[in-house]
Every structure is written in C-alpha cells, then in structure tokens.
Design a protein around this motif. Sequence first.
Motif, PDB file in Angstrom:
ATOM      1  N   MET A   1       0.832  -1.216   0.000  1.00 43.38           N
ATOM      2  CA  MET A   1       0.000   0.000   0.000  1.00 43.38           C
ATOM      3  C   MET A   1       0.861   1.259   0.000  1.00 43.38           C
ATOM      4  N   LYS A   2       2.060   1.213   0.591  1.00 49.30           N
ATOM      5  CA  LYS A   2       2.908   2.383   0.679  1.00 49.30           C
ATOM      6  C   LYS A   2       3.302   2.866  -0.707  1.00 49.30           C
ATOM      7  N   ASN A   3       3.156   4.182  -0.927  1.00 45.96           N
ATOM      8  CA  ASN A   3       3.476   4.822  -2.203  1.00 45.96           C
ATOM      9  C   ASN A   3       2.563   4.395  -3.345  1.00 45.96           C
ATOM     10  N   SER A   4       1.472   3.696  -3.047  1.00 44.72           N
ATOM     11  CA  SER A   4       0.525   3.302  -4.094  1.00 44.72           C
ATOM     12  C   SER A   4      -0.229   4.531  -4.594  1.00 44.72           C
ATOM     13  N   VAL A   5      -0.716   4.446  -5.827  1.00 49.42           N
ATOM     14  CA  VAL A   5      -1.268   5.625  -6.490  1.00 49.42           C
ATOM     15  C   VAL A   5      -2.620   5.338  -7.139  1.00 49.42           C
ATOM     16  N   LEU A 107       5.633  14.014 -11.696  1.00 50.90           N
ATOM     17  CA  LEU A 107       4.702  14.225 -10.589  1.00 50.90           C
ATOM     18  C   LEU A 107       4.665  12.996  -9.679  1.00 50.90           C
ATOM     19  N   LEU A 108       4.596  11.818 -10.269  1.00 53.26           N
ATOM     20  CA  LEU A 108       4.559  10.585  -9.476  1.00 53.26           C
ATOM     21  C   LEU A 108       5.852  10.393  -8.695  1.00 53.26           C
ATOM     22  N   GLU A 109       6.963  10.692  -9.335  1.00 50.68           N
ATOM     23  CA  GLU A 109       8.249  10.504  -8.661  1.00 50.68           C
ATOM     24  C   GLU A 109       8.439  11.483  -7.514  1.00 50.68           C
ATOM     25  N   ALA A 110       7.699  12.585  -7.524  1.00 53.41           N
ATOM     26  CA  ALA A 110       7.816  13.590  -6.460  1.00 53.41           C
ATOM     27  C   ALA A 110       6.927  13.281  -5.264  1.00 53.41           C
ATOM     28  N   ASP A 115       3.482  16.828   1.428  1.00 52.62           N
ATOM     29  CA  ASP A 115       2.103  16.330   1.506  1.00 52.62           C
ATOM     30  C   ASP A 115       1.365  16.570   0.200  1.00 52.62           C
ATOM     31  N   LEU A 116       1.665  17.708  -0.421  1.00 57.01           N
ATOM     32  CA  LEU A 116       1.000  18.110  -1.659  1.00 57.01           C
ATOM     33  C   LEU A 116       2.056  18.547  -2.665  1.00 57.01           C
ATOM     34  N   VAL A 117       2.053  17.932  -3.831  1.00 57.50           N
ATOM     35  CA  VAL A 117       2.964  18.349  -4.911  1.00 57.50           C
ATOM     36  C   VAL A 117       2.100  18.898  -6.038  1.00 57.50           C
ATOM     37  N   ILE A 118       2.235  20.191  -6.289  1.00 59.24           N
ATOM     38  CA  ILE A 118       1.451  20.830  -7.337  1.00 59.24           C
ATOM     39  C   ILE A 118       2.317  21.017  -8.585  1.00 59.24           C
ATOM     40  N   SER A 119       1.681  21.336  -9.695  1.00 58.97           N
ATOM     41  CA  SER A 119       2.436  21.523 -10.933  1.00 58.97           C
ATOM     42  C   SER A 119       2.147  22.899 -11.517  1.00 58.97           C
ATOM     43  N   TYR A 191       4.147  21.628   0.907  1.00 56.91           N
ATOM     44  CA  TYR A 191       3.955  21.488  -0.537  1.00 56.91           C
ATOM     45  C   TYR A 191       5.231  21.859  -1.285  1.00 56.91           C
ATOM     46  N   ARG A 192       5.300  21.420  -2.512  1.00 57.11           N
ATOM     47  CA  ARG A 192       6.340  21.838  -3.447  1.00 57.11           C
ATOM     48  C   ARG A 192       5.718  21.863  -4.835  1.00 57.11           C
ATOM     49  N   ALA A 193       6.405  22.485  -5.772  1.00 59.29           N
ATOM     50  CA  ALA A 193       5.873  22.607  -7.134  1.00 59.29           C
ATOM     51  C   ALA A 193       6.851  22.019  -8.139  1.00 59.29           C
TER      52      ALA A 193
END
Length: 238
Positions: A1-5, A107-110, A115-119, A191-193
């Motif tokens: 479950m960890k890192n599942s998307v 995006l997935l690799e980030a 908690d939140l990775v925006i683009s 967060y990060r972008a």
Amino acid sequence: MKNSVTIIIPAYREENNIEAAIDNVLRVLRASTQEYEVIVVDDGSPDQTGDFARFKAQIDPNIRVAVNAANEGFGYSFARGVKMATKEYITVFPGDNDMSALSLKDLLEARGTADLVISYMEKTNKRSFFRRLVSKTFVLIMNLLFGLKLKYYNGSFICRASLLKSIPIKSTGLAALAECIVRLLKQGVSYRAVYFEHTGRRHEKSKAFNLKSFKSVSKTIWILCQDIYFPIKKKGTV
C-alpha cells in the motif's frame, strides 16, 4: 500500500482521446509503482467515451469505470473519483490527454517529498493568447484573495489520499483542483511545485472556456472566500 497511487481521469465527450490518455497513464504507472489503480469517470458522455474506457477495464483489472447519469462537471467527477480511491496517493490526468506523460512521471516521482505536490506550466505557446490572459488573471486573483504566491492553480497535483478525502470539494467545474489546493494550503500542509508540459489536444476543441465555466469558477471563488474568511460556526460551538 505504501506509495501506491490512484489516478483519476474525468472525461466528457472524449471518445477520440480517452484510450490514448489511459495508455499514457498506464505506461507511466507501470514504471513508477507496483500498486496502482486508474479510475475513469465518464461524465455522462453522449458518445463512446464510456465504452472505450470499459474496453480498457476489461483488459486491465486495475482500471475502474464510473459513469455519471448526466453531465455533472469536471469537479463533480473528480470528487467522485476521490471518494472511490483506495490507494495512498491521488492524482488526476486529463481525459483529453493534453498533459505530457513525462510530466506525469515527474509528478509521481515527487510523491512523498511533500504532503502536496502541485504543478505549474511555463511554456504556454500552445494555447491561445486569450486563454493565456485568462489563466494569468485567474492566478493573480487567487494569489491576491488567499495570500499565496503560486504560479498556477489548475494543473494536476498529487496528494496523500487521507488529506484530500478530509476536505470538501464543492466546485463541480474546472476550478475544483484550484479549490483543493487552496483548502489544503490554508490547512498548513507542506507542498512543493514541479513543472509540467501542456501538449495540447489532438482532437476537438477545449471545453474549458464558455459561460457555464465562467459562472462555475466565479462560484467556486465565492465559496472559498466564505469558507476561509467567514466560516459558519456549528451550533453549540464557541
């Protein structure tokens, strides 16, 4: 479950784009994680969008398809996908396939780096001058209203499912992603972008700009202002 998307693909009248969108998503997911699911939400499409998505689901058990009885809007479809999601992280991919698969990979690799990775999008030459102007105006208004310094609000993001499921998603339209970002940032999440590339639609014109969309965006901004600055207290609270 960890890192599942979980990747949600809202789609309305995308019979010419949906299969390519799903293929791009699967290609990136299979290279990025062993546990994933793709949730396609057909927003009451009158064409074969749902049929093509169900065909893909028959081939891959990790794909699920939900169908809205009527055209409810991007935000409604996204919120429905969020409720259905079962994995640790949630992101979204456009049903018209106008996001680069490489950008989805980034995006997935980030995920997990915040908690939140925006683009955000810098190369906007594939969009009309009017659309670029409207987009910049929207960013300016959102930053001024909510005290933020973001470059973009309507791009895909990836977020911990537990956080995304904890907030209301009231927008039924295209501003749903912006709504989620503002609500989460106002709660103080990290967060990060990251940069993403807009590839442009290969079939048909964008459905993003019409009077209905403008009204929906305006309503979302009004609701956000009310909820953040003038929250209604529940009875019995001080």
